[in-house]
Motif scaffolding. Structure first.
Motif, PDB file in Angstrom:
ATOM      1  N   VAL A  71       0.835  -1.209   0.000  1.00 27.25           N
ATOM      2  CA  VAL A  71       0.000   0.000   0.000  1.00 27.25           C
ATOM      3  C   VAL A  71       0.869   1.259   0.000  1.00 27.25           C
ATOM      4  O   VAL A  71       0.668   2.180  -0.806  1.00 27.25           O
ATOM      5  N   VAL A  72       1.835   1.322   0.907  1.00 28.61           N
ATOM      6  CA  VAL A  72       2.681   2.514   1.007  1.00 28.61           C
ATOM      7  C   VAL A  72       3.555   2.667  -0.237  1.00 28.61           C
ATOM      8  O   VAL A  72       3.733   3.778  -0.752  1.00 28.61           O
ATOM      9  N   ALA A  73       4.090   1.556  -0.737  1.00 25.25           N
ATOM     10  CA  ALA A  73       4.908   1.621  -1.953  1.00 25.25           C
ATOM     11  C   ALA A  73       4.086   2.111  -3.139  1.00 25.25           C
ATOM     12  O   ALA A  73       4.575   2.893  -3.967  1.00 25.25           O
ATOM     13  N   LEU A  74       2.831   1.683  -3.231  1.00 26.28           N
ATOM     14  CA  LEU A  74       1.978   2.126  -4.332  1.00 26.28           C
ATOM     15  C   LEU A  74       1.746   3.634  -4.277  1.00 26.28           C
ATOM     16  O   LEU A  74       1.846   4.331  -5.300  1.00 26.28           O
ATOM     17  N   LEU A  75       1.473   4.162  -3.081  1.00 21.30           N
ATOM     18  CA  LEU A  75       1.278   5.609  -2.942  1.00 21.30           C
ATOM     19  C   LEU A  75       2.561   6.362  -3.309  1.00 21.30           C
ATOM     20  O   LEU A  75       2.522   7.373  -4.023  1.00 21.30           O
ATOM     21  N   ALA A  76       3.694   5.891  -2.805  1.00 17.04           N
ATOM     22  CA  ALA A  76       4.966   6.573  -3.070  1.00 17.04           C
ATOM     23  C   ALA A  76       5.320   6.534  -4.555  1.00 17.04           C
ATOM     24  O   ALA A  76       5.798   7.525  -5.121  1.00 17.04           O
ATOM     25  N   SER A 240      10.978   9.427   1.620  1.00 21.68           N
ATOM     26  CA  SER A 240      10.618   9.677   3.018  1.00 21.68           C
ATOM     27  C   SER A 240       9.317   8.971   3.380  1.00 21.68           C
ATOM     28  O   SER A 240       9.169   8.448   4.490  1.00 21.68           O
ATOM     29  N   ALA A 241       8.362   8.956   2.434  1.00 29.97           N
ATOM     30  CA  ALA A 241       7.101   8.245   2.667  1.00 29.97           C
ATOM     31  C   ALA A 241       7.357   6.759   2.879  1.00 29.97           C
ATOM     32  O   ALA A 241       6.773   6.134   3.774  1.00 29.97           O
ATOM     33  N   LEU A 242       8.240   6.178   2.077  1.00 32.73           N
ATOM     34  CA  LEU A 242       8.571   4.765   2.231  1.00 32.73           C
ATOM     35  C   LEU A 242       9.315   4.499   3.540  1.00 32.73           C
ATOM     36  O   LEU A 242       9.027   3.532   4.245  1.00 32.73           O
ATOM     37  N   MET A 243      10.265   5.367   3.870  1.00 32.14           N
ATOM     38  CA  MET A 243      11.069   5.147   5.075  1.00 32.14           C
ATOM     39  C   MET A 243      10.228   5.305   6.334  1.00 32.14           C
ATOM     40  O   MET A 243      10.275   4.471   7.237  1.00 32.14           O
ATOM     41  N   SER A 244       9.462   6.381   6.408  1.00 31.96           N
ATOM     42  CA  SER A 244       8.658   6.621   7.604  1.00 31.96           C
ATOM     43  C   SER A 244       7.415   5.744   7.629  1.00 31.96           C
ATOM     44  O   SER A 244       7.030   5.212   8.669  1.00 31.96           O
ATOM     45  N   GLY A 245       6.785   5.589   6.461  1.00 28.77           N
ATOM     46  CA  GLY A 245       5.518   4.873   6.417  1.00 28.77           C
ATOM     47  C   GLY A 245       5.632   3.382   6.578  1.00 28.77           C
ATOM     48  O   GLY A 245       4.698   2.748   7.071  1.00 28.77           O
ATOM     49  N   VAL A 246       6.790   2.800   6.180  1.00 32.02           N
ATOM     50  CA  VAL A 246       6.851   1.343   6.234  1.00 32.02           C
ATOM     51  C   VAL A 246       8.186   0.790   6.714  1.00 32.02           C
ATOM     52  O   VAL A 246       8.223  -0.233   7.395  1.00 32.02           O
ATOM     53  N   LEU A 335      -0.274   4.967   5.963  1.00 27.07           N
ATOM     54  CA  LEU A 335      -1.125   5.735   5.048  1.00 27.07           C
ATOM     55  C   LEU A 335      -1.023   7.234   5.323  1.00 27.07           C
ATOM     56  O   LEU A 335      -0.803   8.033   4.413  1.00 27.07           O
ATOM     57  N   GLY A 336      -1.193   7.612   6.589  1.00 29.04           N
ATOM     58  CA  GLY A 336      -1.174   9.034   6.944  1.00 29.04           C
ATOM     59  C   GLY A 336       0.169   9.682   6.688  1.00 29.04           C
ATOM     60  O   GLY A 336       0.247  10.790   6.136  1.00 29.04           O
ATOM     61  N   LYS A 337       1.242   8.995   7.053  1.00 34.09           N
ATOM     62  CA  LYS A 337       2.568   9.586   6.872  1.00 34.09           C
ATOM     63  C   LYS A 337       2.952   9.652   5.397  1.00 34.09           C
ATOM     64  O   LYS A 337       3.655  10.581   4.975  1.00 34.09           O
ATOM     65  N   SER A 338       2.469   8.702   4.594  1.00 31.59           N
ATOM     66  CA  SER A 338       2.720   8.776   3.151  1.00 31.59           C
ATOM     67  C   SER A 338       2.069  10.013   2.558  1.00 31.59           C
ATOM     68  O   SER A 338       2.688  10.743   1.763  1.00 31.59           O
ATOM     69  N   VAL A 339       0.820  10.264   2.937  1.00 32.64           N
ATOM     70  CA  VAL A 339       0.117  11.454   2.456  1.00 32.64           C
ATOM     71  C   VAL A 339       0.875  12.715   2.840  1.00 32.64           C
ATOM     72  O   VAL A 339       1.081  13.630   2.017  1.00 32.64           O
ATOM     73  N   LEU A 340       1.337  12.776   4.067  1.00 30.95           N
ATOM     74  CA  LEU A 340       1.992  13.993   4.551  1.00 30.95           C
ATOM     75  C   LEU A 340       3.355  14.212   3.903  1.00 30.95           C
ATOM     76  O   LEU A 340       3.700  15.338   3.536  1.00 30.95           O
TER      77      LEU A 340
END
Length: 494
Positions: A71-76, A240-246, A335-340
């Motif tokens: 999920v996080v990788a797809l958003l990133a 950063s989304a990948l590192m923090s989010g997952v 999810l939230g951290k990826s958005v941010l």
């Protein structure tokens, strides 16, 4: 089938190496992440399986973590083409750097998938170490002095943590072999869990401390947390989304596996107290550093320390409700951290700075982006209807029910301080009029970035209302992570 989540991103990395990053290949990362997510869903339907000569194994807990990675990788990856396009337009990146970005991000995703599928502690250690090497190149991609310093700081601190984890791994293997297990079984998760009661308590106690501190460094937990704000502030926003989010959650997944062995070998009290100390220290560090924070990317990084502290607190509580809330929090935070972070990357590119003062009055200058960023902050602060509200409520309820109110109460006080710090910065960014003379660079189509922002927020809100088809998998994962009863209630999530 087990090898598919690892093979897909590696195949995408090879294609980037061959053809580079261009309009014909820029969406390969998103396709790979979508395939990984689909494979994770299929694996979640199977009871268990193994592959690659027994080096990889899937169960409900690893399948759940694979879904989080997907999920996080797809958003990133949806946000990456727009981000790199804007970087190229500003002259901060070129074809060679974009090619490297594609290769390293896909190898990074493959390493995280390998970590959660690892059948042994040794394989997991190798995969986590691989993520350090791969992401160091991504953190320093801009090749500025600050980016290079952040990359080196990240490598040094995480290498210290990984070295501690390696020493803990050696001690666990020593204790297992002397308890009668074979050399191969001495690092296998299933064998260790089955025979944990035979491990030498003294050796195991030292090993658990080393493993929690070592993997805790990679999870952004105190005291080895100092790499996190520098790395996140310099890395490309999708990274950063990948590192923090997952990535932080993958490192904590290792601690959850270690805790299962520790609770049988040493009793639940030892690892519980260790995690409570680490959790409260992390919350205290985050609260102190978020007061008066003036850099919004560093603010998000310090917030990651807070949320990993909450996850550690839930794991310390250790009952079914707490661990169910922990797993839900891992997905909601991702999810939230990826958005941010994706939103912060767009804001930084438009404003030319990550300073809070540089983007004052964002609501009037870019209403759509401001709305997405503001809603992401509400999710991060644990307000309904977002899933972090349900997961934090579950952790608090479980803590008081387990008689750990003395640990939960100070955590709540520190969370209030954090809410005040983040709320103050958010108000300065989103509200009021923009200072005169600021250049507005928020025009242009967001494309994949907009899709990622909306999809992440919607998914986080839906999880706060219902777990839907995810609930059986979550219950099975909780059963694996604890010897206690399965998930019984999740506050707002049903």
């Amino acid at each position: 089938m087990v090898i598919v989540p690892v093979a897909l991103p590696l195949a995408a990395a090879c294609l980037y190496a061959l053809f580079g990053w261009n309009r014909g290949t820029e969406w390969l990362g998103a396709l790979s992440a979508g395939g990984l997510l689909a494979a994770a869903v299929l694996l979640a339907r199977a009871e268990e399986g193994s592959g690659l000569w027994g080096l990889l194994r899937v169960d409900a807990l690893s399948a759940y973590m694979l879904i989080v990675i997907g999920v996080v990788a797809l958003l990133a990856m949806l946000a990456s083409p727009g981000y790199l396009r804007a970087e190229a337009a500003a002259g901060r990146t070129g074809p060679r750097a974009a090619r490297s970005y594609g290769i390293f991000t896909q190898c990074f995703v493959a390493a995280m998938a390998t970590a959660v599928l690892a059948a042994s502690l040794g394989m997991l250690w190798v995969a986590v170490e691989a993520t350090t090497i791969l992401t160091a190149f991504l953190v320093g991609q801009r090749r500025t002095r600050k980016a290079t310093e952040a990359a080196w700081k990240y490598v040094v601190i995480c290498s210290v943590g990984i070295a501690l984890a390696l020493l803990g791994l050696v001690m666990v293997h020593y204790a297992a072999v002397h308890a009668g297990l074979s050399s191969r079984e001495g690092l296998d998760w299933v064998s260790l869990a089955e025979h944990a009661g035979r491990l030498d308590p003294g050796v195991t106690r030292i090993a658990v401390v080393l493993l929690v501190l070592g993997f805790g460094a990679k999870a952004g937990l105190a005291p080895l947390h100092a790499w996190l704000p520098d790395a996140h502030s310099q890395a490309p926003a999708p990274v950063s989304a990948l590192m923090s989010g997952v990535l932080l959650s993958v490192a904590f997944y290792a601690i959850l596996r270690v805790k299962v062995v520790s609770d049988v070998a040493l009793g639940a009290g030892f690892c519980r107290m260790l995690l409570i100390v680490v959790a409260l220290a992390s919350l205290a560090v985050a609260a102190a550093l978020l007061i008066g924070q003036r850099d919004f990317k560093r603010m998000l990084a310090y917030s990651s320390i807070e949320h990993m502290g909450l996850i550690a607190l839930g794991a310390a509580i250790g009952n079914g409700l707490a661990l169910g809330a922990v797993l839900l929090h891992i997905l909601g935070h991702g999810l939230g951290k990826s958005v941010l972070f994706i939103g912060s990357g767009r804001i930084q590119q438009a404003a030319g700075s990550s300073s809070v003062d540089a983007v004052r009055g964002l609501g009037g200058r870019a209403p759509g982006l401001a709305a997405a960023f503001g809603l992401g902050l509400l999710a991060l602060l644990g307000l309904p209807p977002f899933s972090l509200f349900a997961s934090e409520l579950g952790i608090v309820r479980a803590g008081f029910a387990a008689g750990l109110g003395w640990a939960v109460a100070p955590a709540l006080v520190l969370m209030l301080v954090i809410v005040a710090g983040v709320g103050r910065a958010a108000g300065r960014m989103l509200l009021g009029a923009a200072p005169p003379g600021l250049d507005d660079g928020y025009g242009g189509r967001l494309r994949g970035t907009g899709v990622a922002l909306v999809a992440g927020l919607v998914a986080c809100a839906v999880l706060g209302v219902t777990l839907g088809p995810l609930r059986p998998l979550l219950e099975s994962a909780v059963t694996i992570a604890t010897a206690g009863p399965p998930l019984s209630a999740m506050g707002g999530a049903r």
